[in-house]
Design an enzyme around this catalytic site. Structure first.
Site, PDB file in Angstrom:
ATOM      1  N   LYS A 108      -9.436  33.872 -25.991  1.00 27.44           N
ATOM      2  CA  LYS A 108      -8.805  33.164 -27.115  1.00 27.44           C
ATOM      3  C   LYS A 108      -8.787  31.685 -26.731  1.00 27.44           C
ATOM      4  CE  LYS A 108      -5.575  31.486 -28.878  1.00 27.44           C
ATOM      5  NZ  LYS A 108      -5.592  30.074 -29.373  1.00 27.44           N
ATOM      6  N   GLY A 147      -1.986  27.051 -19.441  1.00 24.69           N
ATOM      7  CA  GLY A 147      -1.361  26.239 -20.481  1.00 24.69           C
ATOM      8  C   GLY A 147       0.024  25.792 -20.059  1.00 24.69           C
ATOM      9  N   SER A 148       0.880  25.595 -21.040  1.00 24.41           N
ATOM     10  CA  SER A 148       2.193  25.003 -20.772  1.00 24.41           C
ATOM     11  C   SER A 148       3.191  26.051 -20.263  1.00 24.41           C
ATOM     12  CB  SER A 148       2.727  24.381 -22.060  1.00 24.41           C
ATOM     13  OG  SER A 148       2.918  25.387 -23.029  1.00 24.41           O
ATOM     14  N   GLY A 197       3.533  29.891 -21.325  1.00 27.95           N
ATOM     15  CA  GLY A 197       3.298  30.799 -20.197  1.00 27.95           C
ATOM     16  C   GLY A 197       4.416  31.822 -20.072  1.00 27.95           C
ATOM     17  N   GLU A 228      -1.408  30.049 -14.972  1.00 28.72           N
ATOM     18  CA  GLU A 228      -1.684  28.720 -14.402  1.00 28.72           C
ATOM     19  C   GLU A 228      -1.068  27.720 -15.363  1.00 28.72           C
ATOM     20  OE1 GLU A 228      -2.691  25.363 -13.989  1.00 28.72           O
ATOM     21  OE2 GLU A 228      -4.845  25.766 -14.200  1.00 28.72           O
ATOM     22  N   CYS A 284      -3.860  19.497 -15.857  1.00 29.66           N
ATOM     23  CA  CYS A 284      -2.670  20.049 -15.193  1.00 29.66           C
ATOM     24  C   CYS A 284      -2.574  19.557 -13.758  1.00 29.66           C
ATOM     25  CB  CYS A 284      -2.657  21.571 -15.277  1.00 29.66           C
ATOM     26  SG  CYS A 284      -4.219  22.309 -14.863  1.00 29.66           S
ATOM     27  N   GLU A 297       6.085  16.861 -17.506  1.00 27.14           N
ATOM     28  CA  GLU A 297       4.639  16.702 -17.641  1.00 27.14           C
ATOM     29  C   GLU A 297       4.330  16.003 -18.959  1.00 27.14           C
ATOM     30  OE1 GLU A 297       2.183  20.243 -18.189  1.00 27.14           O
ATOM     31  OE2 GLU A 297       0.857  19.461 -16.641  1.00 27.14           O
TER      32      GLU A 297
HETATM   33  P1  ADP Z   1      -0.080  23.079 -25.909  1.00 33.68           P
HETATM   34  O1  ADP Z   1       1.384  23.191 -26.214  1.00 33.68           O
HETATM   35  O2  ADP Z   1      -0.395  21.873 -25.141  1.00 33.68           O
HETATM   36  O3  ADP Z   1      -0.994  23.303 -27.059  1.00 33.68           O
HETATM   37  P2  ADP Z   1      -0.110  25.803 -25.006  1.00 33.68           P
HETATM   38  O4  ADP Z   1       0.274  26.253 -23.649  1.00 33.68           O
HETATM   39  O5  ADP Z   1       0.823  26.147 -26.105  1.00 33.68           O
HETATM   40  O6  ADP Z   1      -0.362  24.259 -24.889  1.00 33.68           O
HETATM   41  O7  ADP Z   1      -1.552  26.355 -25.369  1.00 33.68           O
HETATM   42  C1  ADP Z   1      -2.460  26.898 -24.461  1.00 33.68           C
HETATM   43  C2  ADP Z   1      -3.134  28.099 -25.079  1.00 33.68           C
HETATM   44  O8  ADP Z   1      -2.129  29.048 -25.376  1.00 33.68           O
HETATM   45  C3  ADP Z   1      -3.864  27.843 -26.381  1.00 33.68           C
HETATM   46  O9  ADP Z   1      -5.012  28.658 -26.430  1.00 33.68           O
HETATM   47  C4  ADP Z   1      -2.863  28.303 -27.425  1.00 33.68           C
HETATM   48  O10 ADP Z   1      -3.454  28.706 -28.630  1.00 33.68           O
HETATM   49  C5  ADP Z   1      -2.256  29.482 -26.714  1.00 33.68           C
HETATM   50  N1  ADP Z   1      -0.908  29.848 -27.209  1.00 33.68           N
HETATM   51  C6  ADP Z   1       0.029  29.065 -27.798  1.00 33.68           C
HETATM   52  N2  ADP Z   1       1.127  29.774 -28.115  1.00 33.68           N
HETATM   53  C7  ADP Z   1       0.906  31.043 -27.695  1.00 33.68           C
HETATM   54  C8  ADP Z   1       1.673  32.250 -27.717  1.00 33.68           C
HETATM   55  N3  ADP Z   1       2.882  32.288 -28.226  1.00 33.68           N
HETATM   56  N4  ADP Z   1       1.113  33.349 -27.181  1.00 33.68           N
HETATM   57  C9  ADP Z   1      -0.124  33.324 -26.633  1.00 33.68           C
HETATM   58  N5  ADP Z   1      -0.897  32.225 -26.591  1.00 33.68           N
HETATM   59  C10 ADP Z   1      -0.395  31.094 -27.111  1.00 33.68           C
END
Ligand code: ADP
Length: 479
Positions: free
Chosen positions: A175, A228-229, A233, A250, A285, A381
């Site tokens: 995804k 991601g964030s 996470g 991560e 990151c 961050e």
């Molecule tokens: P940002 O806030 O900087 O966009 P995210 O950590 O939210 O960073 O996004 C990283 C990835 O996680 C992207 O592919 C995003 O679509 C996905 N993502 C965002 N929200 C969710 C969620 N609730 N569950 C699973 N994946 C998610």
């Protein structure tokens, strides 16, 4: 690409329409103009992709590992053959300078190449027991794995997460981030072109809370890797644990870059500029976002750094400047809010501090000096070209400051004192330590976090541990 910048999902070895008609329009962050459209995949689309991957699992995991390696190698070559095209797509989608996008594409190819070589070396061990037993271990793939990819290094992190998964016999549902979904679809197409069995690598585009959450919480998933964030996470981890799915997180960083007076200051300047400005506009990151500098060289170093930062070119990635735009309006707003917070906490920046007055999401490389370590801009961050400088008096203080943060992804030190470098490496709470070069290391070197930066390792041979499980087999042989 189907036509006119309209993509479909990639499931079962082909582009297929999503079940719904909603789409996501990706924009070029340098111009804010429409770039392409991808489906806003739903839970139903994720279901279909997971079912397709599940059907492909047995053939893939039982394939001669050398053949899996050959296919991964062929994919690496195919990525290299399309290097310029993929880099251009990545630049238009993410905003990063073209030469940085080329490096990311090269990195993705290198991941597939490296793990191609590992595919037939994922081996167990034999364990000595008393004479009536033979005991050995099998290293088996987890099974159906998901990879949730962020927008900052789309093709690169796809390679990092997917290559070890496939090499060790797992199948994948990817995804990509909604902001930057294009290169994932392109890589899936290339995998099919070079002969991957259908269903081994699938890509479902969509929004995080919908497609991402459906993947993370899918009961038929055996492993999920998320980059991601921290808040997302936490959600992904919670969803995975509900199903007892193997999870790897991560997350972010606020990594210390520590400069001592005995360092090669020119190298330290290079590392600082690369670590926070000239790599993806600080949207990394492992950015070196906290500069800890010894008080004896503080004034000189910050002065020279301000000069270097002011000289960086900022512009559309396609013109290959030093610093491109931020990825999205949302990220632009977040970073510019932090510029206001920084002014409140640390006064006027010594360089930068403004958004560019033009279309696109451009922010000047910015340095805040004499920042208190407790300040938000030293702890949170920002994910942009914004550096906080914190002076220190001695080694003890430097090491304490380095660790006085919730994150623990990477840490860097610039010093010519070998003993000090090793002391730092031992003391610092981080998954990776750079000495005398920011971003030292490569595909071969394990990477991952401690503390709020997550757990699990990718890159290097350790990534194979993240994607396999050990089965012990014990035989009684005297009966
Ligand atoms: P940002 O806030 O900087 O966009 P995210 O950590 O939210 O960073 O996004 C990283 C990835 O996680 C992207 O592919 C995003 O679509 C996905 N993502 C965002 N929200 C969710 C969620 N609730 N569950 C699973 N994946 C998610």
């Amino acid at each position: 690409m189907i036509d006119d910048g309209k993509y479909e999902l990639f499931v079962g070895g082909e582009f297929v329409p999503a079940e719904g008609s909603e789409t996501i329009t990706t924009t070029n962050p340098a111009t804010e103009e429409r770039l392409a459209e991808v489906p806003a995949g739903t839970a139903g689309d994720v279901d279909r992709a997971v079912a397709t991957a599940t059907d492909a699992l047995d053939d893939w995991r039982l394939l001669d590992p050398a053949e899996r390696g050959r296919l991964l190698h062929a994919l690496a070559d195919a990525i290299r053959d399309e290097r310029d095209r993929l880099a251009r797509i990545e630049t238009l989608d993410n905003g990063k300078p073209l030469s940085q996008a080329r490096r990311d594409v090269d990195g993705a190819a290198r991941y597939f190449e490296y793990y191609a070589g590992v595919a037939d070396k994922v081996q167990g061990e034999s364990i000595p027991l008393s004479a009536e037993y033979v005991d050995y271990t099998l290293r088996e793939p987890l099974g159906v794995t998901g990879q949730i990819i962020p927008w900052n290094l789309p093709i690169n992190i796809l390679g990092r997460s997917v290559a070890p998964a496939l090499a060790s016999g797992n199948v994948s549902v990817v995804k990509p981030a909604e902001q930057t979904p294009l290169t994932a679809l392109e890589v899936a197409r290339l995998a099919d072109d070079v002969g991957f069995p259908p269903g081994v690598l699938n890509v479902v585009t969509g929004y995080g809370p919908e497609a991402g959450a459906a993947l993370a919480g899918h009961p038929d998933l055996d492993g999920i890797s998320f980059t991601g964030s921290v808040p997302t996470g936490r959600e992904v981890g919670t969803a995975a644990v509900e199903n007892i799915t193997h999870v790897h997180l991560e997350l972010g960083g606020k990594s210390p870059n520590v400069v001592f007076p005995d360092a090669d200051l020119e190298a330290a300047l290079d590392g600082t500029v690369t670590g926070i400005f000239a790599t993806n506009a600080g949207q990394v990151c492992s950015a070196g976002s906290r500069l800890l500098v010894h008080e004896d060289v503080h004034a000189e170093f910050v002065d020279r750094l301000a000069g270097r930062a002011a000289d960086l070119t900022v512009g559309p990635g396609i013109e290959d400047p030093d610093v491109g735009p931020l990825v999205s309006a949302e990220q632009f707003e977040k970073v510019t809010r932090y510029l206001d917070v920084g002014r409140e906490e640390a006064g006027e920046p010594v360089v930068g501090g403004e958004a560019l007055d033009r279309p696109g999401y451009f922010v000047e490389p910015t340095v805040f000096d004499d920042v208190a370590n407790e300040a938000r801009i030293a702890q949170e961050e920002i994910f942009g070209p914004v550096l906080s400088v914190i002076p220190f008096a001695d080694e003890t203080e430097a090491f304490e400051l380095a660790n006085a943060v919730d994150y623990g992804l990477v840490a860097g030190i610039f010093t010519s004192d070998v003993g000090r470098a090793h002391r730092f490496a031992r003391e610092v709470e981080a998954g990776q330590v750079y000495v005398n070069e920011w971003f030292a290391g490569g595909v071969e070197t394990p990477f991952g976090g401690r503390k709020r930066s997550g757990f699990g390792r990718e890159k290097g041979l350790e990534a194979i541990d993240s994607y396999t499980t050990t089965k012990n087999v014990c035989l009684r042989i005297d009966r």
